[in-house]
Design an enzyme around this catalytic site. Structure first.
Site, PDB file in Angstrom:
ATOM      1  N   ASP A  14       0.817  -1.213   0.000  1.00  0.00           N
ATOM      2  CA  ASP A  14       0.000   0.000   0.000  1.00  0.00           C
ATOM      3  C   ASP A  14       0.852   1.265   0.000  1.00  0.00           C
ATOM      4  O   ASP A  14       2.069   1.206   0.192  1.00  0.00           O
ATOM      5  CB  ASP A  14      -0.961  -0.012   1.202  1.00  0.00           C
ATOM      6  CG  ASP A  14      -0.298  -0.505   2.487  1.00  0.00           C
ATOM      7  OD1 ASP A  14       0.941  -0.512   2.549  1.00  0.00           O
ATOM      8  OD2 ASP A  14      -1.011  -0.864   3.424  1.00  0.00           O
ATOM      9  N   HIS A  32      -7.402  -4.556  10.135  1.00  0.00           N
ATOM     10  CA  HIS A  32      -7.143  -4.262   8.718  1.00  0.00           C
ATOM     11  C   HIS A  32      -5.877  -4.964   8.237  1.00  0.00           C
ATOM     12  O   HIS A  32      -4.966  -5.252   9.007  1.00  0.00           O
ATOM     13  CB  HIS A  32      -7.137  -2.751   8.430  1.00  0.00           C
ATOM     14  CG  HIS A  32      -5.936  -2.004   8.886  1.00  0.00           C
ATOM     15  ND1 HIS A  32      -6.004  -0.771   9.489  1.00  0.00           N
ATOM     16  CD2 HIS A  32      -4.601  -2.276   8.825  1.00  0.00           C
ATOM     17  CE1 HIS A  32      -4.792  -0.335   9.755  1.00  0.00           C
ATOM     18  NE2 HIS A  32      -3.927  -1.232   9.370  1.00  0.00           N
ATOM     19  N   ASN A  46      -7.498  -2.874  14.399  1.00  0.00           N
ATOM     20  CA  ASN A  46      -8.906  -3.061  14.017  1.00  0.00           C
ATOM     21  C   ASN A  46      -9.078  -4.210  13.018  1.00  0.00           C
ATOM     22  O   ASN A  46     -10.155  -4.391  12.454  1.00  0.00           O
ATOM     23  CB  ASN A  46      -9.476  -1.752  13.432  1.00  0.00           C
ATOM     24  CG  ASN A  46      -8.827  -1.356  12.105  1.00  0.00           C
ATOM     25  OD1 ASN A  46      -7.912  -2.030  11.628  1.00  0.00           O
ATOM     26  ND2 ASN A  46      -9.290  -0.275  11.511  1.00  0.00           N
ATOM     27  N   GLU A  89      -9.801  -1.799   5.200  1.00  0.00           N
ATOM     28  CA  GLU A  89     -10.374  -1.472   6.503  1.00  0.00           C
ATOM     29  C   GLU A  89     -11.659  -2.269   6.751  1.00  0.00           C
ATOM     30  O   GLU A  89     -12.347  -2.646   5.794  1.00  0.00           O
ATOM     31  CB  GLU A  89     -10.715   0.025   6.555  1.00  0.00           C
ATOM     32  CG  GLU A  89      -9.524   0.950   6.373  1.00  0.00           C
ATOM     33  CD  GLU A  89      -8.689   1.108   7.645  1.00  0.00           C
ATOM     34  OE1 GLU A  89      -8.787   0.261   8.560  1.00  0.00           O
ATOM     35  OE2 GLU A  89      -7.916   2.080   7.704  1.00  0.00           O
TER      36      GLU A  89
HETATM   37  C1  F6R Z   1       1.246  -1.363   5.990  1.00  0.00           C
HETATM   38  C2  F6R Z   1       0.172  -2.330   6.244  1.00  0.00           C
HETATM   39  C3  F6R Z   1      -0.676  -2.161   7.466  1.00  0.00           C
HETATM   40  C4  F6R Z   1       0.116  -2.456   8.744  1.00  0.00           C
HETATM   41  C5  F6R Z   1      -0.771  -2.333   9.961  1.00  0.00           C
HETATM   42  C6  F6R Z   1      -0.009  -2.581  11.258  1.00  0.00           C
HETATM   43  O1  F6R Z   1       1.905  -1.675   4.794  1.00  0.00           O
HETATM   44  O2  F6R Z   1      -0.018  -3.216   5.479  1.00  0.00           O
HETATM   45  O3  F6R Z   1      -1.778  -3.027   7.378  1.00  0.00           O
HETATM   46  O4  F6R Z   1       0.629  -3.752   8.676  1.00  0.00           O
HETATM   47  O5  F6R Z   1      -1.324  -1.044  10.013  1.00  0.00           O
HETATM   48  O6  F6R Z   1       0.905  -1.558  11.481  1.00  0.00           O
HETATM   49  P1  F6R Z   1       1.933  -1.626  12.700  1.00  0.00           P
HETATM   50  O7  F6R Z   1       2.914  -2.693  12.388  1.00  0.00           O
HETATM   51  O8  F6R Z   1       2.566  -0.263  12.722  1.00  0.00           O
HETATM   52  O9  F6R Z   1       1.130  -1.924  13.928  1.00  0.00           O
END
Ligand code: F6R
Length: 242
Positions: A67, A138, A136, A143
């Site tokens: 992303d 995702h 959450n 989301e």
């Molecule tokens: C980013 C991604 C997101 C993160 C998620 C967890 O490329 O794919 O889904 O993996 O937001 O983020 P952290 O590791 O910062 O808790």
């Protein structure tokens, strides 16, 4: 799903980096799918170490990141592209033309999503996709909601996700873009193998629901239950409710 529980986040990161290095050794021209976020930072540090020690050769590998923020130049310090340059790309021997990224600054973002999906297809598909998970539930920037979109698409970010990413934008959630581009759940589930990594107590609840709960668009990670080769790398805290 195969669940691996490690005593510490460092142990999980080391095992995960070793798993990626082993996959590179077995299949040098592997197509890797990669995440950003706080969780994989230690894995990338270990991959840099393995590369410097001659134990991880990226010379024939190809990468696709999950992303990117919309409206952000690749060189912006808050972009995921810049994160990857810092944590992996500048430090290993990946060929620049084998690094694939969503361009959040593209003039036509819908066309950019289609280009990316086609590029994944043209590469022969992702062999190994590493994933983080939002508190959450995702995955990428897919989301929770009433529907999920299968292919790479534009996303309106949840307020919680904007808060979680504030550190990349000077600590101010209001400066985090409202929109992003993300692989879809279908894009992700097409990968040959998935590894989801989660650390810390904050992720315990969504990990429990990912594994034991119903498959629901309200928890995108629950769709991993449908994949025939999905591994979870967890530390004890993230696995606390299992
Ligand atoms: C980013 C991604 C997101 C993160 C998620 C967890 O490329 O794919 O889904 O993996 O937001 O983020 P952290 O590791 O910062 O808790």
């Amino acid at each position: 799903m195969h669940i691996h529980i490690f005593d510490t986040p460092a142990d999980a990161a080391t095992a995960l980096a070793r798993r990626v290095a082993d996959a590179l050794a077995q299949r040098p021209a592997i197509v890797l799918g990669l995440p950003t976020g706080r969780t994989p930072v230690a894995m990338y540090a270990e991959l840099r170490r393995l590369h410097a020690a001659g134990e991880a050769d990226f010379s024939r590998a190809e990468t696709f990141n999950l992303d990117e923020f919309a409206g952000v130049e690749p060189s912006h310090p808050g972009s995921f592209r810049e994160y990857m340059e810092t944590h992996l790309f500048r430090a290993v021997n990946l060929q620049r033309n084998r690094i694939h990224f969503l361009d959040g600054a593209a003039a036509d973002l819908d066309a950019e999503c289609r280009r990316y999906e086609n590029e994944i297809e043209a590469s022969g598909g992702i062999d190994l996709q590493v994933l983080g998970i939002g508190a959450n539930g995702h995955i990428g920037f897919n989301e929770p909601g009433d529907t999920l979109i299968a292919v790479t698409h534009r996303v309106t970010l949840a307020d919680t996700t904007r808060r979680d990413n504030a550190a990349l934008f000077g600590g101010d959630p209001a400066r985090v873009p409202r929109e992003a581009l993300s692989m879809g759940m279908g894009t992700i589930l097409k990968a040959g193998a998935l590894i989801l990594v989660a650390m810390g107590e904050r992720k315990a609840k969504c990990i429990e629901r990912t594994i034991n709960g119903p498959i629901t668009t309200q928890l995108p990670a629950s769709f991993l239950q449908l994949h025939r080769c999905a591994d979870l790398y967890l530390d004890r805290e993230a696995a606390r409710l299992l």
